[in-house]
Design a protein around this motif. Sequence first.
Motif, PDB file in Angstrom:
ATOM      1  N   UNK A  66      15.966  42.913  61.769  1.00  0.00           N
ATOM      2  CA  UNK A  66      15.887  44.099  60.918  1.00  0.00           C
ATOM      3  C   UNK A  66      16.481  45.291  61.656  1.00  0.00           C
ATOM      4  N   UNK A  67      17.473  45.919  61.038  1.00  0.00           N
ATOM      5  CA  UNK A  67      18.147  47.076  61.624  1.00  0.00           C
ATOM      6  C   UNK A  67      17.708  48.317  60.863  1.00  0.00           C
ATOM      7  N   UNK A  68      17.012  49.225  61.545  1.00  0.00           N
ATOM      8  CA  UNK A  68      16.498  50.450  60.936  1.00  0.00           C
ATOM      9  C   UNK A  68      17.309  51.632  61.451  1.00  0.00           C
ATOM     10  N   UNK A  69      17.962  52.363  60.533  1.00  0.00           N
ATOM     11  CA  UNK A  69      18.781  53.520  60.892  1.00  0.00           C
ATOM     12  C   UNK A  69      18.000  54.769  60.501  1.00  0.00           C
ATOM     13  N   UNK A  70      17.749  55.640  61.463  1.00  0.00           N
ATOM     14  CA  UNK A  70      16.863  56.784  61.237  1.00  0.00           C
ATOM     15  C   UNK A  70      17.450  57.745  60.209  1.00  0.00           C
ATOM     16  N   UNK A 120      21.595  60.378  65.585  1.00  0.00           N
ATOM     17  CA  UNK A 120      21.189  59.286  64.714  1.00  0.00           C
ATOM     18  C   UNK A 120      20.760  58.112  65.587  1.00  0.00           C
ATOM     19  N   UNK A 121      19.629  57.515  65.263  1.00  0.00           N
ATOM     20  CA  UNK A 121      19.109  56.439  66.101  1.00  0.00           C
ATOM     21  C   UNK A 121      19.073  55.119  65.334  1.00  0.00           C
ATOM     22  N   UNK A 122      19.217  54.018  66.095  1.00  0.00           N
ATOM     23  CA  UNK A 122      19.134  52.667  65.542  1.00  0.00           C
ATOM     24  C   UNK A 122      18.004  51.938  66.250  1.00  0.00           C
ATOM     25  N   UNK A 123      17.122  51.335  65.462  1.00  0.00           N
ATOM     26  CA  UNK A 123      16.006  50.557  65.987  1.00  0.00           C
ATOM     27  C   UNK A 123      16.106  49.157  65.395  1.00  0.00           C
ATOM     28  N   UNK A 124      16.214  48.144  66.240  1.00  0.00           N
ATOM     29  CA  UNK A 124      16.382  46.768  65.773  1.00  0.00           C
ATOM     30  C   UNK A 124      15.158  45.948  66.150  1.00  0.00           C
TER      31      UNK A 124
END
Length: 653
Positions: A541-545, A554-558
């Motif tokens: 799951x790739x979550x883009x802030x 801009x941050x990416x949380x995987x």
Amino acid sequence: MSRFDMGQRIVKDARSQNFWLRFLGFIALVATVFNLPFGSMAMAASAPRLIVNAQAFGFQYAYGPTMIREGGVTHAFFCSMGAGGEDWDHVRSVYSYDMVHWSAPLTVLTSSRNERANCDPSIVKFNAGDGEYFYLYYSGNVKDVQTVNYVSRSRSLAGPFFKLTDRGTWEANPSDPHVVVWPFRPTPDSAAAYGAGQPSLVSINNALYQWYTDTTSPSKLNEIFLRTSNDAKTWSNAIRTGVQNSFSVDVKYDPVQKKFVMFSIEKGHRVDSVLAIRTSSDGVNWSTPRVVCGVGCLPGWSNNVGVSGDSRGFLSGTNVLVGYGAPYGLNPTYNNDCKVSAAPLCWGYWNLYGTMVDLQSVASGSFDVVAVAREKTGSGRTEWHQLTESSSYRNFTLQTATALGPSDGTWDFKVADLNRDGHADLVGIKRATTGSNRVEVHALSGASTFQNFASQIATPILAGVAKGTQFEFVDWNRDGVLDLAMILQEGTGSGKVEVHILSGASNFQTYLFHVATALHTGADKFQIRFADWDGDQKSDLVAISQTQTATGKLEVHILSGASSFSQFVVQTATALSQSAADQGDFQVADWNRDGTPDLVFLKTKNVSSGRAEIHVLSGQNQGRGNFDSFLLQQVTGLGADDKNLDFMVMPRL
């Protein structure tokens, strides 16, 4: 005819036992020394699926497929056991409308006494001046010559197929079938040589291209040669391609990038089999092999690859079916001593299996940009506008009004091959004000250029879902069928972002998966996408802030799919400022095909040019941070209108 066919014959002949052992040793030796430094990448691939159960239909093996799509139906022709004695192998076929469920086998070719085998088929549609036929090339065996290639043809894929004779006629099982490809050096039956066989055919520019395996050249190595023909009967002199030690290959043509793509199972007949590709502009000079489906992606002891294509041998659509032989039961514990006498049975005890793969992972091209215009269109309907990568996203390859009327903000649009026919469909997810009072999925068929609905489905989800709810398609259980994921970001009982996945195999009627993720609801908002980040064949799951971050970026949380989205594998600030979150849409795609998904930003707001822009951030930067440098920054030919246009990217061949 394959190595197995020759081996079976020789095993039956006590005088040839020593050759059989030497031949197996030769295969094992080549497989061992062929530990070349392949390039590699992760790919989206389904779990292996059974195409033909040889045991169930009364023959020992099914392998060496050729697969052709015609009229929405996929036909697989393959090698299987003959009647015994001098009749070693037959060609049989099955067909499928969905590449999941297959018909019972039909016998297509049986060998004459002079052939001794009909095996390793390759089929292509071609007009040699007397009308269109399906030409089925196959391998047989001539005494004291070894393996050779023959040809048959039919007006229909259902047959009957008539063989070319030495007299120039086409007849059913004649006594004088005509050899179209001889080995470089004919050798006696007792010699340690396979001959020339395992053809792979492509039809392009009114000519046929035939690649095949030959083990009898002066190099004494297994080599791939190329011949061409304009009449399907007479062939040019053999051209050495430089590809060695790939015992069985299948070649398709990429019509967009104008390249041939050669598929091979490297380390075939070993527990660590892998799928690799090479590319070529002329069919002779090939790139170094690149692994696109690594150890564990295909079953151990996979062999003799065949890849789905259209009737000319062209790659098409967004997915391909990769077929291969593999041992009964897909037992992964076989060691490298697997031989005819091994227990459990392994060598020669093969069913025909297939793995559906995302063409993005194997094709040589890049991505197009699609803009779906929802309302206020010239046609008064929802419209599709597709920009080509080859024009730097300035020119359109397709602009069309669809069968769907104007679509308001209650619609979400995705590009996905939902009906698995090899064409990208336009899928609209209607979230509210539906006739069924349920969230509905409406798929416009790409094969009809979006003029017909492939499906219209009411899901169990009540219409009017909470604000911030997102929908994505993902093959969660790797069955080759896209599932529908609903991501809830507000009002969840867990207080966490939740993922609920409806099974595509059930037409989105039953749930596969429910989970609360490690992401909190409330102040934090994300654009959610799915991608296999870590190459474990499981969607992450790739979550883009979308809210203010401490870094101002801009941050990416995987989150790892293997952990059911409970553990982070990446948390990073990108090269984009936080303001980008309100200026466009984000997609995830392996843009440069290096095995790591990249972040695609389609900017539609606050653009100085007045045109939509595409910005691609690299997912991997030589050991430095993720998403901190750009692969591409390009102004497109689309006007910037974030309120009326939904932007997506789709892979090109």
